[in-house]
Motif scaffolding. Structure first.
Motif, short mmCIF file in Angstrom:
data_model
loop_
_atom_site.label_atom_id
_atom_site.label_comp_id
_atom_site.label_asym_id
_atom_site.label_seq_id
_atom_site.Cartn_x
_atom_site.Cartn_y
_atom_site.Cartn_z
N LYS A 313 0.79 -1.11 -0.34
CA LYS A 313 -0.10 -0.20 -0.10
C LYS A 313 0.61 1.16 -0.21
O LYS A 313 0.30 2.54 -0.17
N THR A 314 2.46 1.28 -0.16
CA THR A 314 3.04 2.11 0.64
C THR A 314 4.00 2.35 -0.56
O THR A 314 4.77 3.07 -0.66
N ARG A 319 4.05 -1.50 -9.85
CA ARG A 319 2.95 -2.11 -10.48
C ARG A 319 3.40 -3.48 -11.24
O ARG A 319 4.27 -4.50 -11.23
N PHE A 320 3.20 -4.32 -10.37
CA PHE A 320 3.67 -5.59 -10.08
C PHE A 320 2.96 -6.38 -11.20
O PHE A 320 2.58 -7.97 -11.23
N TYR A 321 2.67 -6.52 -12.74
CA TYR A 321 2.41 -7.37 -13.39
C TYR A 321 2.50 -8.07 -13.83
O TYR A 321 3.89 -8.52 -13.41
N SER A 322 1.80 -9.46 -13.49
CA SER A 322 2.34 -11.04 -13.76
C SER A 322 3.30 -11.74 -12.89
O SER A 322 3.51 -12.89 -13.27
N SER A 323 3.12 -10.67 -11.69
CA SER A 323 4.09 -11.39 -10.89
C SER A 323 3.64 -12.51 -9.86
O SER A 323 2.05 -12.96 -9.85
N ASP A 388 0.41 5.95 -11.02
CA ASP A 388 0.49 7.09 -9.76
C ASP A 388 -0.61 6.26 -8.65
O ASP A 388 -1.39 4.95 -9.22
N GLY A 389 -0.15 5.74 -7.78
CA GLY A 389 -0.99 4.93 -6.27
C GLY A 389 0.53 4.32 -6.16
O GLY A 389 0.76 3.38 -7.37
N PRO A 390 -0.03 3.28 -5.11
CA PRO A 390 -0.30 1.73 -5.06
C PRO A 390 -0.74 0.95 -5.94
O PRO A 390 -1.84 1.54 -6.91
#
Length: 412
Positions: A313-314, A319-323, A388-390
Motif C-alpha cells: 500500500k505504500t 505495478r507487479f504485473y504477472s508476478s 500513480d498510487g499503489p
C-alpha cells in the motif's frame, strides 16, 4: 565483462553443476539449482534491475538477490549436452574453460513419439548429481527428477476433477519447464555463447518437505510492452478465472500428504479453471496434510500477508504485473504440534479458541514475491508508463486472500 556472484566463495577454476530445481511448481521458465541455498533462472534485464533497486521495505518478502552467473551449453561426440555454470568466466565465450576442473551435467536426450505429440525425456547420468540428491533433505528425494535414483515415495498430479491418472516420481511441472528450456537452448546450440542467469536465494532450502503454493497476483497479468494479441489473451485469462473475481489465482501447488507419504501436485491449468468456491477449497487443501487441517499455519501466514499488504500500500508507482506470491511451509510437523492436532480429529477447525501447547511457537512459514520480468515503477529502465498510487489489483488480491484465510480460521 566480469560476471559477478556476490556471495560465491568457490574455487574460481571450477565450474558448477546445474541441476533442475525439483520444487518448481509454477511459472514457464526453468529454475535450476546452483547450490543448496541458491537457484538460478535465465536473466531478464527488467527483473535484474528490479532486484538491484529493490525498496528496503519489500526485501523481506523477496528472495535474496545474489548476482549473475554465466552458463555454457556443450554437446559431446555422442550428443550428450552439458550445462556448465561458472562464477568467473571473464570473456564473452567459454571455449577456454578448464575442462579438468569442470563439473558437467550430462543429459541423454531421447525423443519418444506419443499419441499426442513428441515428448523430450531427460536422463540424468552424472554420478555427482545422484550423490548430491541422496545427501539432500528427504523432501527432495520424494520429488526427484525421473531416473535419478530409486525411492518408494512419489508424487501425484490431480486434474481439475480430482482424478489421479498417473503416479509420478518427480514434480511434473518442474520437469515440463526444464524440458522446454533444454529444447530451446539445444535448437540454437552455440558452444561458445554465454547465457546469463540470475542467482537467487533458494527459499525452500530450509524445509524438509516444502509445501508450496504459487499464486498469480493482481487483476492484470500483461506487461506494458505486451503486443495487442498477448494483451487480449491475458485479459481473457483474467476475466475467465479468479484473477478477475478475486485478484488472485493458483499457478501451481505441492502439498505433502502425511497419510500417504506423497506430495500432491497441481498446475496452472487446474488453477485457471477454478471458480471462487473452488479457489477456497484449493486453499483448504493446501493446508490439509491428509490427516487434518494445519490450523497452526493460519496465524503466521495471516500475519505475514497483512504485513506485506501494508508494505504494498505504500509503494507508489509500482505495478507487479504477472508476478507471483509463494506461500511456503514444512509438511514435516513438530512432534508437539502433531500430538496436539491428533487429539483433535478436525484440527482446531471447530474450536476457534484452540491453542497450541504452552511454549510452542508458530511453525515456520515464508511469504515471498517472485517473478518481476513485467514489474514497472517510476525510474525503471524499462518504464513505459508512470502510474500513480499503489498497485490496487495486487492489493485486491491480497485482501481477498486474507479474508478467505480468516474465514477458514473462524470455521466458516
Amino acid at each position: 565483462m566480469v560476471v559477478q556472484n556476490k556471495l560465491d566463495t568457490r574455487d574460481p577454476r571450477k565450474a558448477v553443476l546445474l541441476e533442475p530445481f525439483i520444487h518448481q511448481v509454477g511459472g514457464h521458465m526453468s529454475m535450476m539449482k546452483y547450490d543448496e541455498h541458491t537457484v538460478c533462472k535465465p536473466l531478464i534485464s527488467q527483473e535484474q534491475w528490479f532486484y538491484e533497486s529493490l525498496p528496503t521495505a519489500i526485501k523481506q518478502f523477496t528472495p535474496q538477490y545474489k548476482g549473475i552467473i554465466s552458463v555454457c551449453l556443450r554437446k559431446d561426440s555422442v550428443g550428450n549436452l552439458g550445462l556448465i555454470a561458472s562464477p568467473s568466466l571473464p570473456t564473452d565465450n567459454c571455449s577456454s574453460l578448464d575442462k579438468e576442473h569442470s563439473v558437467m551435467l550430462c543429459q541423454e536426450i531421447k525423443r519418444t513419439s506419443t499419441t499426442s505429440s513428441e515428448r523430450l525425456f531427460v536422463k540424468w547420468s552424472q554420478a555427482p548429481f545422484t550423490k548430491t540428491i541422496k545427501d539432500s533433505c528427504p523432501g527432495k528425494a520424494l520429488l526427484r527428477t525421473e531416473l535419478q535414483y530409486h525411492t518408494d515415495v512419489s508424487s501425484l498430479m490431480e486434474d481439475t476433477n480430482g482424478n489421479q491418472p498417473e503416479r509420478k516420481s518427480y514434480n511434473p511441472w518442474g520437469l515440463h519447464c526444464h524440458q522446454l528450456h533444454l529444447n530451446r537452448m539445444s535448437s540454437k546450440l552455440d558452444e561458445n555463447k554465454l547465457h546469463q542467469f540470475l542467482l537467487l536465494e533458494n527459499v525452500v532450502s530450509k524445509y524438509q518437505y516444502p509445501c508450496i503454493l504459487d499464486l498469480k497476483m493482481g487483476t492484470r497479468q500483461h506487461g506494458d510492452d505486451a503486443s495487442e494479441e498477448k494483451k487480449a489473451r491475458h485479459i481473457k485469462k483474467c476475466e475467465q478465472s479468479t484473477s478477475g473475481s478475486l485478484g488472485v489465482r493458483i499457478c501451481g501447488m505441492q502439498v505433502y500428504q502425511a497419510d500417504t507419504g506423497q506430495f500432491l501436485c497441481k498446475d496452472k491449468y487446474y488453477g485457471r479453471k477454478l471458480l471462487p468456491d473452488g479457489f477456497r477449497q484449493a486453499l483448504y487443501q493446501f493446508l490439509h496434510n491428509g490427516n487434518h487441517l494445519r490450523t497452526d499455519l493460519l496465524e503466521p501466514i495471516l500475519l505475514q500477508l497483512k504485513a506485506l499488504l501494508s508494505v504494498i500500500k505504500t509503494q507508489s508507482s509500482y505495478r507487479f504485473y504477472s508476478s507471483s506470491l509463494l506461500i511456503i511451509y514444512d509438511g514435516q510437523e513438530t512432534k508437539d504440534n502433531k500430538e496436539t492436532l491428533d487429539n483433535h480429529p478436525q484440527g482446531c477447525f471447530q474450536n476457534v479458541n484452540c491453542t497450541m501447547p504452552h511454549g510452542t511457537g508458530h511453525p515456520k512459514v515464508d511469504i515471498r514475491m517472485i517473478d518481476f520480468a513485467h514489474t514497472t515503477y517510476k525510474g525503471s529502465k524499462h518504464n513505459h508508463t508512470i502510474y500513480d498510487g499503489p498497485d490496487h489489483g495486487y492489493i485486491f488480491g491480497l485482501e481477498n486472500l486474507v479474508k478467505i484465510l480468516e474465514n477458514t480460521r473462524e470455521g466458516e
